[in-house]
Design an enzyme around this catalytic site. Structure first.
Site, PDB file in Angstrom:
ATOM      1  N   ARG A   1     -13.672 -14.515  -3.525  1.00  0.00           N
ATOM      2  CA  ARG A   1     -12.433 -14.786  -4.255  1.00  0.00           C
ATOM      3  C   ARG A   1     -11.625 -13.497  -4.302  1.00  0.00           C
ATOM      4  O   ARG A   1     -11.993 -12.545  -4.992  1.00  0.00           O
ATOM      5  CB  ARG A   1     -12.735 -15.279  -5.670  1.00  0.00           C
ATOM      6  CG  ARG A   1     -13.616 -16.509  -5.703  1.00  0.00           C
ATOM      7  CD  ARG A   1     -13.559 -17.196  -7.026  1.00  0.00           C
ATOM      8  NE  ARG A   1     -12.368 -18.009  -7.095  1.00  0.00           N
ATOM      9  CZ  ARG A   1     -12.275 -19.236  -6.594  1.00  0.00           C
ATOM     10  NH1 ARG A   1     -13.313 -19.797  -6.008  1.00  0.00           N
ATOM     11  NH2 ARG A   1     -11.160 -19.920  -6.695  1.00  0.00           N
TER      12      ARG A   1
ATOM     13  N   ASP B   1       2.985 -17.940   2.394  1.00  0.00           N
ATOM     14  CA  ASP B   1       1.770 -17.992   1.594  1.00  0.00           C
ATOM     15  C   ASP B   1       0.799 -18.911   2.334  1.00  0.00           C
ATOM     16  O   ASP B   1       0.882 -20.135   2.252  1.00  0.00           O
ATOM     17  CB  ASP B   1       2.082 -18.529   0.190  1.00  0.00           C
ATOM     18  CG  ASP B   1       0.838 -18.552  -0.698  1.00  0.00           C
ATOM     19  OD1 ASP B   1      -0.276 -18.432  -0.155  1.00  0.00           O
ATOM     20  OD2 ASP B   1       0.993 -18.707  -1.920  1.00  0.00           O
TER      21      ASP B   1
ATOM     22  N   LYS C   1     -10.570 -19.448   0.809  1.00  0.00           N
ATOM     23  CA  LYS C   1     -10.443 -20.872   1.156  1.00  0.00           C
ATOM     24  C   LYS C   1     -10.951 -21.067   2.599  1.00  0.00           C
ATOM     25  O   LYS C   1     -12.130 -20.873   2.828  1.00  0.00           O
ATOM     26  CB  LYS C   1      -9.001 -21.318   0.945  1.00  0.00           C
ATOM     27  CG  LYS C   1      -8.568 -21.175  -0.536  1.00  0.00           C
ATOM     28  CD  LYS C   1      -7.191 -21.715  -0.795  1.00  0.00           C
ATOM     29  CE  LYS C   1      -6.848 -21.724  -2.262  1.00  0.00           C
ATOM     30  NZ  LYS C   1      -6.162 -20.503  -2.714  1.00  0.00           N
TER      31      LYS C   1
ATOM     32  N   THR D   1      -4.937 -15.901  -0.022  1.00  0.00           N
ATOM     33  CA  THR D   1      -6.234 -15.735  -0.666  1.00  0.00           C
ATOM     34  C   THR D   1      -7.252 -15.556   0.452  1.00  0.00           C
ATOM     35  O   THR D   1      -6.977 -15.841   1.623  1.00  0.00           O
ATOM     36  CB  THR D   1      -6.618 -16.961  -1.512  1.00  0.00           C
ATOM     37  OG1 THR D   1      -6.602 -18.122  -0.683  1.00  0.00           O
ATOM     38  CG2 THR D   1      -5.673 -17.160  -2.687  1.00  0.00           C
TER      39      THR D   1
ATOM     40  N   GLU E   1      -8.952   3.715  -8.155  1.00  0.00           N
ATOM     41  CA  GLU E   1      -7.488   3.515  -8.165  1.00  0.00           C
ATOM     42  C   GLU E   1      -6.834   4.335  -7.054  1.00  0.00           C
ATOM     43  O   GLU E   1      -7.184   5.497  -6.844  1.00  0.00           O
ATOM     44  CB  GLU E   1      -6.917   3.932  -9.517  1.00  0.00           C
ATOM     45  CG  GLU E   1      -7.165   2.906 -10.602  1.00  0.00           C
ATOM     46  CD  GLU E   1      -6.537   3.287 -11.927  1.00  0.00           C
ATOM     47  OE1 GLU E   1      -5.945   4.378 -12.023  1.00  0.00           O
ATOM     48  OE2 GLU E   1      -6.643   2.470 -12.864  1.00  0.00           O
TER      49      GLU E   1
ATOM     50  N   TYR F   1     -15.039   2.998  -9.592  1.00  0.00           N
ATOM     51  CA  TYR F   1     -13.589   2.949  -9.804  1.00  0.00           C
ATOM     52  C   TYR F   1     -12.876   3.669  -8.666  1.00  0.00           C
ATOM     53  O   TYR F   1     -13.320   4.740  -8.237  1.00  0.00           O
ATOM     54  CB  TYR F   1     -13.209   3.627 -11.137  1.00  0.00           C
ATOM     55  CG  TYR F   1     -12.557   2.643 -12.088  1.00  0.00           C
ATOM     56  CD1 TYR F   1     -11.303   2.134 -11.806  1.00  0.00           C
ATOM     57  CD2 TYR F   1     -13.216   2.199 -13.224  1.00  0.00           C
ATOM     58  CE1 TYR F   1     -10.707   1.207 -12.637  1.00  0.00           C
ATOM     59  CE2 TYR F   1     -12.633   1.267 -14.063  1.00  0.00           C
ATOM     60  CZ  TYR F   1     -11.372   0.771 -13.767  1.00  0.00           C
ATOM     61  OH  TYR F   1     -10.800  -0.145 -14.587  1.00  0.00           O
TER      62      TYR F   1
HETATM   63  C1  LIG Z   1      -0.809 -21.564  -1.598  1.00  0.00           C
HETATM   64  C2  LIG Z   1      -1.522 -20.856  -2.713  1.00  0.00           C
HETATM   65  N1  LIG Z   1      -1.071 -19.679  -3.126  1.00  0.00           N
HETATM   66  C3  LIG Z   1      -1.664 -19.013  -4.127  1.00  0.00           C
HETATM   67  C4  LIG Z   1      -2.774 -19.530  -4.762  1.00  0.00           C
HETATM   68  C5  LIG Z   1      -3.345 -18.791  -5.927  1.00  0.00           C
HETATM   69  O1  LIG Z   1      -4.576 -18.276  -5.703  1.00  0.00           O
HETATM   70  P1  LIG Z   1      -5.544 -17.925  -6.914  1.00  0.00           P
HETATM   71  O2  LIG Z   1      -6.033 -19.209  -7.468  1.00  0.00           O
HETATM   72  O3  LIG Z   1      -6.587 -17.090  -6.237  1.00  0.00           O
HETATM   73  O4  LIG Z   1      -4.748 -17.137  -7.903  1.00  0.00           O
HETATM   74  C6  LIG Z   1      -3.298 -20.751  -4.354  1.00  0.00           C
HETATM   75  C7  LIG Z   1      -4.474 -21.312  -5.028  1.00  0.00           C
HETATM   76  O5  LIG Z   1      -4.795 -22.449  -4.957  1.00  0.00           O
HETATM   77  C8  LIG Z   1      -2.645 -21.444  -3.307  1.00  0.00           C
HETATM   78  O6  LIG Z   1      -3.079 -22.636  -2.886  1.00  0.00           O
END
Ligand SMILES: Cc1ncc(COP(=O)(O)O)c(C=O)c1O
Length: 426
Positions: free
Chosen positions: A242, A207, A236, A233, A63, A61
């Site tokens: 993950r 994003d 990918k 993320t 935090e 842990y």
């Molecule tokens: C552009 C985008 N943002 C956020 C996410 C969310 O990620 P997670 O599935 O890890 O919560 C995804 C997932 O496909 C995504 O394609």
């Protein structure tokens, strides 16, 4: 192909303690080995990333942040997290990185927590146009707790109309604007979004979950310096575990860190942090640049081969790793095609296309991409074969021809034996 017994030896403790679960893991390993995985948000991580994510770091842990923890015994964990942070900063060229978000959705939620109050207006791309749920779409907490206004793409081009985005931003004055998405086959113009966000006085978030690996490898322009926050993320195109990261200039560091912990999360998943660090090291190597460019070259070659077979691709093709296919002209609904392709050993997902007259659970399209097959070493010369399999699979779906699907499945498995997947037992 290996036998189930051989696979069990790869996880001996698991096989002894829980044979039922070990058998499922073995079955998944064989499935991932023998199928052509075309879901653009998936990949194969390296054996090193896989090992890091299964370590005793999981037992700890921690935090807080390195040097500022609420638990003792952080001698090693602090160094693990610092390594991940420093590597993220170097790979993406940012001042600040937070590697603790549990996944992409919590990372985006932390952004809202940092920069908006419940009820504030936020703006993002609509889900059916290629945006993500967490960009203010109605069924998501982000669309329930904030007032989400949504932009899309033009019906005639499949491209973002920046005049429309600007008009909407100036009319609605959102606190936060998201750019990026889950089904966008074209380069994101971060500079154009940056100008609009500055004019509207909004915090701009890129994003880049889908394209983070392409950015790291120089195969997609970087959002730096056009945006305030980068959310991604790690699992990918980046080929990590993950997880997720938030990155920014120094001025937003405190707000983001406070939002992730203690705002939204408790203890970080240290085994994931370690695996992120490993993936970022891999992403800093010259071989990863080759990988990122090969992903894009493969996607372009696959798009060309599909167009040559009469497929309709949203926006007419791709600039990145992803292709969105509208199957309306083939008269096969996306879901029926996706399920048939699955039986043919080709794993895709059914997907809405912009202005889809069909329902999201039974849409007109399928979404495919090249990150996983490129990780196995498939190259542009194989893409015509992949397109041919997709063509035969979609035709067989329409005709209900299970024999044709079985024939494709055998051919796929046969080719893939020459391209072992990283991280999987041979
Ligand atoms: C552009 C985008 N943002 C956020 C996410 C969310 O990620 P997670 O599935 O890890 O919560 C995804 C997932 O496909 C995504 O394609």
């Amino acid at each position: 192909m290996t036998t189930p017994q051989q696979h069990q030896y790869t996880h001996p403790a698991l096989a002894a303690a829980d044979p039922e679960l070990a058998a499922l893991v073995g079955a998944e390993e064989r499935l991932q080995a023998a199928t052509l995985r075309l879901i653009p948000s998936e990949n194969y991580v390296s054996a090193a990333v896989l090992e890091a994510s299964g370590t005793v770091l999981q037992n700890k842990y921690s935090e807080g942040y390195p040097g500022r923890r609420y638990y003792e015994g952080q001698q090693n964990i602090d160094q693990v997290e610092t390594l991940a942070v420093e590597r993220a900063k170097a790979v993406f060229g940012v001042d600040h990185a937070n590697v603790q978000p549990y996944s992409g959705s919590p990372a985006n939620l932390a952004v809202y927590l940092a920069f908006a109050e419940p009820g504030d207006t936020v703006m993002g791309m609509a889900l059916p146009m290629g945006g993500h749920l967490t960009h203010g779409w109605g069924v998501s907490a982000t669309g329930k707790w904030f007032r989400g206004v949504q932009y899309g793409v033009r019906q005639d081009t499949g491209l973002i109309d920046f005049d429309e985005v600007r008009e909407l931003a100036l009319k609605e004055r959102p606190k936060v604007i998201f750019c990026g998405g889950t089904a966008l086959p074209r380069t994101i113009d971060f500079a154009a979004f940056g100008e609009i966000a500055r004019e509207a006085g909004a915090v701009l978030v890129a994003d880049v979950a889908h394209i983070a690996g392409l950015i790291a490898g120089g195969a997609h322009p970087s959002p730096v310096p056009h945006v305030d926050v980068i959310s991604t993320t790690t699992h990918k195109t980046l080929r990590g575990p993950r997880g997720a990261m938030l990155m920014s200039r120094e001025e937003h560091a405190k707000a983001l860190d406070k939002a992730v912990f203690p705002g939204l999360q408790g203890g970080p998943h240290n085994q994931t942090t370690a695996a992120i660090a490993v993936a970022l090291r891999e992403a800093s190597l010259p071989s990863f640049r080759d990988y990122a460019h090969a992903v894009v070259a493969n996607a372009k070659a696959l798009a060309d081969a599909l167009l040559a077979r009469g497929f309709d691709l949203v926006s007419g093709g791709t600039d990145n790793h992803l292709i969105l296919m509208d199957l309306t002209p083939k008269q096969v609904p996306g879901k029926i095609a996706a399920k048939a392709l699955d039986r043919a050993g080709i794993v895709v997902n059914y997907n809405t296309v912009p202005y889809d007259p069909r329902k999201p659970f039974d849409p007109s399209g399928i979404r495919i991409g090249t990150p996983s097959l490129t990780s196995r070493g498939l190259a542009t010369e194989h893409m015509d074969q992949v397109a041919e399999w997709i063509d035969r699979g979609v035709a067989a779906a329409g005709a209900g021809d299970e024999q044709a699907l079985a024939a494709v499945r055998a051919e796929v498995a046969d080719l893939l034996t020459a391209f072992p997947a990283p991280g999987l037992p041979v």
